[in-house]
Structures are given as C-alpha cells and as structure tokens.
Scaffold this motif. Structure first.
Motif, PDB file in Angstrom:
ATOM      1  N   SER A   1      -4.108   0.225  -4.156  1.00 32.74           N
ATOM      2  CA  SER A   1      -3.473   1.548  -4.163  1.00 32.74           C
ATOM      3  C   SER A   1      -4.452   2.637  -3.748  1.00 32.74           C
ATOM      4  CB  SER A   1      -2.907   1.844  -5.555  1.00 32.74           C
ATOM      5  OG  SER A   1      -2.411   3.164  -5.623  1.00 32.74           O
ATOM      6  N   ASN A   2      -5.670   2.614  -4.309  1.00 33.32           N
ATOM      7  CA  ASN A   2      -6.667   3.631  -3.978  1.00 33.32           C
ATOM      8  C   ASN A   2      -7.054   3.583  -2.504  1.00 33.32           C
ATOM      9  OD1 ASN A   2      -6.828   4.690  -6.561  1.00 33.32           O
ATOM     10  ND2 ASN A   2      -8.575   3.426  -7.161  1.00 33.32           N
ATOM     11  N   ILE A   3      -7.310   2.386  -2.009  1.00 29.54           N
ATOM     12  CA  ILE A   3      -7.707   2.252  -0.606  1.00 29.54           C
ATOM     13  C   ILE A   3      -6.559   2.662   0.308  1.00 29.54           C
ATOM     14  CG2 ILE A   3      -8.411   0.607   1.180  1.00 29.54           C
ATOM     15  CD1 ILE A   3      -9.816  -0.981  -1.077  1.00 29.54           C
ATOM     16  N   GLY A   4      -5.339   2.311  -0.085  1.00 25.85           N
ATOM     17  CA  GLY A   4      -4.181   2.713   0.704  1.00 25.85           C
ATOM     18  C   GLY A   4      -4.008   4.217   0.760  1.00 25.85           C
ATOM     19  N   ARG A   5      -4.284   4.888  -0.354  1.00 22.16           N
ATOM     20  CA  ARG A   5      -4.197   6.355  -0.393  1.00 22.16           C
ATOM     21  C   ARG A   5      -5.132   6.993   0.612  1.00 22.16           C
ATOM     22  NH1 ARG A   5      -4.460   8.957  -6.387  1.00 22.16           N
ATOM     23  NH2 ARG A   5      -2.342   9.803  -6.346  1.00 22.16           N
ATOM     24  N   VAL A   6      -6.333   6.433   0.710  1.00 19.75           N
ATOM     25  CA  VAL A   6      -7.376   7.040   1.536  1.00 19.75           C
ATOM     26  C   VAL A   6      -7.295   6.584   2.990  1.00 19.75           C
ATOM     27  CG1 VAL A   6      -9.879   7.175   1.878  1.00 19.75           C
ATOM     28  CG2 VAL A   6      -8.914   7.320  -0.437  1.00 19.75           C
ATOM     29  N   PHE A   7      -7.068   5.279   3.209  1.00 18.41           N
ATOM     30  CA  PHE A   7      -7.126   4.724   4.562  1.00 18.41           C
ATOM     31  C   PHE A   7      -5.786   4.209   5.070  1.00 18.41           C
ATOM     32  CE2 PHE A   7     -11.480   3.984   2.827  1.00 18.41           C
ATOM     33  CZ  PHE A   7     -12.175   4.779   3.729  1.00 18.41           C
ATOM     34  N   GLY A   8      -4.708   4.550   4.345  1.00 23.82           N
ATOM     35  CA  GLY A   8      -3.391   4.044   4.722  1.00 23.82           C
ATOM     36  C   GLY A   8      -2.975   4.384   6.133  1.00 23.82           C
ATOM     37  N   GLY A   9      -3.414   5.519   6.642  1.00 24.59           N
ATOM     38  CA  GLY A   9      -3.049   5.916   8.003  1.00 24.59           C
ATOM     39  C   GLY A   9      -3.886   5.258   9.070  1.00 24.59           C
ATOM     40  N   GLN A  10      -4.954   4.568   8.657  1.00 22.18           N
ATOM     41  CA  GLN A  10      -5.872   3.970   9.616  1.00 22.18           C
ATOM     42  C   GLN A  10      -5.891   2.443   9.547  1.00 22.18           C
ATOM     43  OE1 GLN A  10      -9.767   5.802   8.852  1.00 22.18           O
ATOM     44  NE2 GLN A  10      -8.696   7.435   7.790  1.00 22.18           N
ATOM     45  N   MET A  11      -5.365   1.884   8.455  1.00 25.10           N
ATOM     46  CA  MET A  11      -5.456   0.446   8.234  1.00 25.10           C
ATOM     47  C   MET A  11      -4.086  -0.144   7.938  1.00 25.10           C
ATOM     48  SD  MET A  11      -8.840   0.541   5.763  1.00 25.10           S
ATOM     49  CE  MET A  11      -8.891  -1.249   5.558  1.00 25.10           C
ATOM     50  N   THR A  12      -3.909  -1.402   8.307  1.00 29.47           N
ATOM     51  CA  THR A  12      -2.675  -2.115   7.983  1.00 29.47           C
ATOM     52  C   THR A  12      -2.743  -2.585   6.528  1.00 29.47           C
ATOM     53  OG1 THR A  12      -3.562  -4.273   8.612  1.00 29.47           O
ATOM     54  CG2 THR A  12      -2.555  -2.929  10.359  1.00 29.47           C
ATOM     55  N   PRO A  13      -1.605  -2.923   5.917  1.00 30.11           N
ATOM     56  CA  PRO A  13      -1.637  -3.463   4.549  1.00 30.11           C
ATOM     57  C   PRO A  13      -2.544  -4.688   4.431  1.00 30.11           C
ATOM     58  CG  PRO A  13       0.598  -2.853   5.140  1.00 30.11           C
ATOM     59  CD  PRO A  13      -0.222  -2.692   6.381  1.00 30.11           C
ATOM     60  N   ARG A  14      -2.571  -5.516   5.444  1.00 26.92           N
ATOM     61  CA  ARG A  14      -3.435  -6.705   5.416  1.00 26.92           C
ATOM     62  C   ARG A  14      -4.912  -6.308   5.395  1.00 26.92           C
ATOM     63  NH1 ARG A  14      -2.711 -11.935   9.408  1.00 26.92           N
ATOM     64  NH2 ARG A  14      -4.302 -13.264   8.393  1.00 26.92           N
ATOM     65  N   GLN A  15      -5.265  -5.307   6.191  1.00 27.76           N
ATOM     66  CA  GLN A  15      -6.650  -4.839   6.218  1.00 27.76           C
ATOM     67  C   GLN A  15      -7.036  -4.190   4.891  1.00 27.76           C
ATOM     68  OE1 GLN A  15      -6.188  -2.350   9.724  1.00 27.76           O
ATOM     69  NE2 GLN A  15      -7.461  -3.753  10.952  1.00 27.76           N
ATOM     70  N   ILE A  16      -6.086  -3.497   4.287  1.00 26.99           N
ATOM     71  CA  ILE A  16      -6.356  -2.868   2.989  1.00 26.99           C
ATOM     72  C   ILE A  16      -6.640  -3.925   1.934  1.00 26.99           C
ATOM     73  CG2 ILE A  16      -5.268  -1.568   1.108  1.00 26.99           C
ATOM     74  CD1 ILE A  16      -3.828   0.063   3.319  1.00 26.99           C
ATOM     75  N   ARG A  17      -5.847  -4.982   1.904  1.00 28.06           N
ATOM     76  CA  ARG A  17      -6.074  -6.060   0.938  1.00 28.06           C
ATOM     77  C   ARG A  17      -7.408  -6.758   1.207  1.00 28.06           C
ATOM     78  NH1 ARG A  17      -2.241  -8.102  -2.444  1.00 28.06           N
ATOM     79  NH2 ARG A  17      -3.202 -10.177  -2.354  1.00 28.06           N
ATOM     80  N   ALA A  18      -7.747  -6.909   2.469  1.00 30.73           N
ATOM     81  CA  ALA A  18      -9.015  -7.550   2.807  1.00 30.73           C
ATOM     82  C   ALA A  18     -10.190  -6.707   2.320  1.00 30.73           C
ATOM     83  CB  ALA A  18      -9.107  -7.772   4.317  1.00 30.73           C
ATOM     84  N   MET A  19     -10.087  -5.390   2.475  1.00 35.32           N
ATOM     85  CA  MET A  19     -11.156  -4.524   1.990  1.00 35.32           C
ATOM     86  C   MET A  19     -11.235  -4.576   0.467  1.00 35.32           C
ATOM     87  SD  MET A  19     -11.846  -0.405   2.337  1.00 35.32           S
ATOM     88  CE  MET A  19     -12.197  -0.441   4.090  1.00 35.32           C
ATOM     89  N   ALA A  20     -10.082  -4.560  -0.182  1.00 34.93           N
ATOM     90  CA  ALA A  20     -10.063  -4.631  -1.642  1.00 34.93           C
ATOM     91  C   ALA A  20     -10.723  -5.915  -2.129  1.00 34.93           C
ATOM     92  CB  ALA A  20      -8.627  -4.534  -2.158  1.00 34.93           C
ATOM     93  N   ARG A  21     -10.443  -7.014  -1.447  1.00 31.70           N
ATOM     94  CA  ARG A  21     -11.053  -8.293  -1.810  1.00 31.70           C
ATOM     95  C   ARG A  21     -12.571  -8.223  -1.649  1.00 31.70           C
ATOM     96  NH1 ARG A  21      -8.621 -11.040   1.657  1.00 31.70           N
ATOM     97  NH2 ARG A  21      -6.753 -11.471   0.421  1.00 31.70           N
ATOM     98  N   SER A  22     -13.030  -7.575  -0.598  1.00 29.58           N
ATOM     99  CA  SER A  22     -14.467  -7.426  -0.378  1.00 29.58           C
ATOM    100  C   SER A  22     -15.115  -6.580  -1.473  1.00 29.58           C
ATOM    101  CB  SER A  22     -14.729  -6.787   0.992  1.00 29.58           C
ATOM    102  OG  SER A  22     -14.292  -7.631   2.043  1.00 29.58           O
ATOM    103  N   VAL A  23     -14.376  -5.597  -1.961  1.00 35.01           N
ATOM    104  CA  VAL A  23     -14.881  -4.761  -3.048  1.00 35.01           C
ATOM    105  C   VAL A  23     -15.143  -5.605  -4.295  1.00 35.01           C
ATOM    106  CG1 VAL A  23     -14.258  -2.912  -4.663  1.00 35.01           C
ATOM    107  CG2 VAL A  23     -13.835  -2.630  -2.210  1.00 35.01           C
ATOM    108  N   PHE A  24     -14.224  -6.499  -4.613  1.00 36.93           N
ATOM    109  CA  PHE A  24     -14.401  -7.384  -5.767  1.00 36.93           C
ATOM    110  C   PHE A  24     -15.645  -8.257  -5.585  1.00 36.93           C
ATOM    111  CE2 PHE A  24     -10.350  -5.829  -6.763  1.00 36.93           C
ATOM    112  CZ  PHE A  24      -9.937  -6.285  -8.012  1.00 36.93           C
ATOM    113  N   CYS A  25     -15.844  -8.765  -4.383  1.00 32.82           N
ATOM    114  CA  CYS A  25     -17.031  -9.579  -4.112  1.00 32.82           C
ATOM    115  C   CYS A  25     -18.309  -8.756  -4.272  1.00 32.82           C
ATOM    116  CB  CYS A  25     -16.960 -10.158  -2.702  1.00 32.82           C
ATOM    117  SG  CYS A  25     -15.572 -11.292  -2.431  1.00 32.82           S
ATOM    118  N   SER A  26     -18.262  -7.509  -3.802  1.00 34.16           N
ATOM    119  CA  SER A  26     -19.420  -6.631  -3.922  1.00 34.16           C
ATOM    120  C   SER A  26     -19.764  -6.356  -5.384  1.00 34.16           C
ATOM    121  CB  SER A  26     -19.138  -5.304  -3.200  1.00 34.16           C
ATOM    122  OG  SER A  26     -20.194  -4.381  -3.391  1.00 34.16           O
TER     123      SER A  26
END
Length: 311
Positions: free
Chosen positions: A48-73
């Motif tokens: 939700s947070n990433i979508g709020r900020v980057f929703g206009g620049q990223m697809t839902p799939r890209q948003i989930r991928a970034m979120a997954r990377s955040v958990f790994c980080s």
C-alpha cells in the motif's frame, strides 16, 4: 531469567555473524521471501505504501517485487548486526565508505553541537558504530524496547565504539547537555508521530504527521541540522553526510517548526527515492491523519484529528 535470555540473544547474533557474508545475503533473501509470503499484515502495508508513492510509475507486479525486496533488506539487518559484532576498529575503513564528512566538521565548528537527521534506511543500526569509530562524540535518541534482554543487547551493540544512547522519555536535559558539549545527537525522523508530538507536512506529496522535536531543539539551541544516512552500495556500506540544512528563524514559531520539519522530510524523501528498496516501507507512515467528520450548510468544518485508533 533476563540474564539467561540476554545470553541467548547475544550468542544467537554471534553465531549468525559466523555465516560468510555472501551466504548470509542468500539466506536473508530466502527468509525475506518467506516472511513476505507469510506476513499478510506487513505485506499489505508495504504494498500500500509503495503504491501510494510509486503507483503512477510502477505496475502492481513491480510494486509487489519492490515490497518483497524490502523484506529481504530488513532481514539482512539481522545478519549484518551479527557480522558487525566481530568487526574491529581497523575493519571499519575496509567495509565502510564515508562521503561529505567535511559537512559534519564544519557544523561542529559552530560549537553548538550538531543534530544529525537520519532515518530507517539501509542499515541504520550500524550508523552509531561507524560514527563512533571516526572518533566523533555521538549520542543517539532511541525508544527502549519492552523486552529488557533485547533492549540491553541493542544498547551494548550500538554503544560499542563510544556512542551514547538517550531514551526518548525525559531526554531533553541530556540532549541540551550534549549539544552544550558540542556533541552529535542522532534523531530518526521518518516514522509516524502522534498529533501532540508532531506537525503535518508533506512526505511524498501526502500530509504526514512528523515529529517536531528536532525542529524545536534546533530553533531553541541554534544547533545545525546535518542529514546523515548509511546505505548499502556495491558490497560496502556508505555513510553519506549532507550539507547542514538552512536555519529557519522568524517571529512565527509555529511556521518555523512546520517549515523546518518539511525541509527534513524533503531530504528524507530524496534519499528514499535513490534507495527505495532499503527503506522501512512496512511502517504505517501516514497512520495519523487530519480528519474532518462533517461540514454544515454554513460551511463550518469542526477540526478533528485521529491517531488512527478506534474512536
């Protein structure tokens, strides 16, 4: 019993630190993916947070991928803390890169102490170690953990190279003394604040209740505010110091605090845009909201603010 749990925690981190660094990265990625799959609550917050900020620049799939990377980080932080327990002072230069340190030195030259603006990006837990190793007089404001053995471990870990920890409650006297002695005080400013503790200023174009303590302290003491962040970059850790922020001092204290806090948010936002996968997106940064429940026919709107709790 607390001593026993402290021993288990310290021993656990020590054993984690024995894992080779490359293997630890792979392990963190695997565990981060498992955490992402299992923890629906924090997964939805991050998405939700990433979508709020980057929703206009990223697809839902890209948003989930970034979120997954955040958990790994975030999981990597645990392995890195374990690894850092075996670091010697001579190892710091090998693994850490420092840029913009002259900004800190210039700020210390004012002899008013320095307020270090930082946030939950990269591995913020290693920042006190890096700063302390440079011989800088560092104090860090922190919120004590409820589990005393874990709190004790983190105090010990953060203060190994001379950093001093100041509990948030009733810390004002200690902070003023530290600034009087021309020391550095690190303050994390990227989490949601309660209404009584913050002001609403933009963060990624969305009003966010942000702690006003740093701006108040800077205005009261005249201490310069220097942004400092620790991020992962090309297999190393980089401590990045920015120029001191412009001092804002007019006759309107309220506007000064809002303007100074907004400036801090802008610096934080710019840093997160550069390293989006290294920020703490699992936190409800916009939880506290200005809330107007109704408007009468006359146009009068009674202001009400909620901290996101059930009314």
């Amino acid at each position: 019993m607390d001593a026993f749990f402290y021993f288990l925690i310290a021993r656990g981190f020590f054993l984690i630190g024995l894992i080779p660094r490359k293997t630890a990265v792979h392990a963190a990625n695997g565990l981060g993916r498992l955490w992402f799959a299992a923890d629906r609550r924090h997964r939805e917050i991050a998405v939700s947070n990433i979508g709020r900020v980057f929703g206009g620049q990223m697809t839902p799939r890209q948003i989930r991928a970034m979120a997954r990377s955040v958990f790994c980080s975030l999981v990597r932080i645990v392995f890195e803390i374990g690894w850092s327990l075996r670091l010697k002072r001579t190892d710091i230069r090998k693994h850490f890169r420092f840029s913009g340190m002259h900004h800190l030195q210039a700020a210390l030259g004012e002899k008013k102490g320095v307020l270090v603006l930082t946030g939950h990006i990269g591995n913020w837990e290693l920042l006190p170690l890096a700063m302390g190793q440079m011989g800088l007089p560092v104090s860090a404001l922190y919120r004590p953990l409820e589990f005393e053995p874990l709190d004790r471990f983190f105090i010990s870990q953060r203060s190994r190279y001379g950093a001093r920890l100041l509990a948030k409650r009733r810390a004002m006297r200690s902070m003023l003394a530290a600034l009087h002695n021309n020391e550095l005080i690190g303050m994390l400013l990227d989490q949601n604040a309660r209404v009584k503790d913050g002001v609403f200023v933009d963060f990624f174009g969305i009003p966010a209740c942000t702690g006003k303590g740093l701006a108040l302290l800077a205005r009261r003491t005249g201490a310069p505010v220097v942004p400092v962040f620790l991020v992962r970059e090309n297999g190393h850790y980089r401590v990045e110091c920015h120029p001191a922020l412009p001092k804002i001092q007019t006759r309107d204290k309220t506007k000064d605090i809002e303007a100074a806090t907004a400036l801090c948010n802008k610096v934080m936002e710019d840093m997160i845009r550069r390293y989006p996968e290294q920020w703490f997106w699992v936190h409800r940064r916009w939880k506290t909201k200005p809330f107007k429940p109704w408007a009468s026919k006359t146009g009068f709107v009674p202001d009400k603010i909620t901290d996101g709790k059930k009314q």
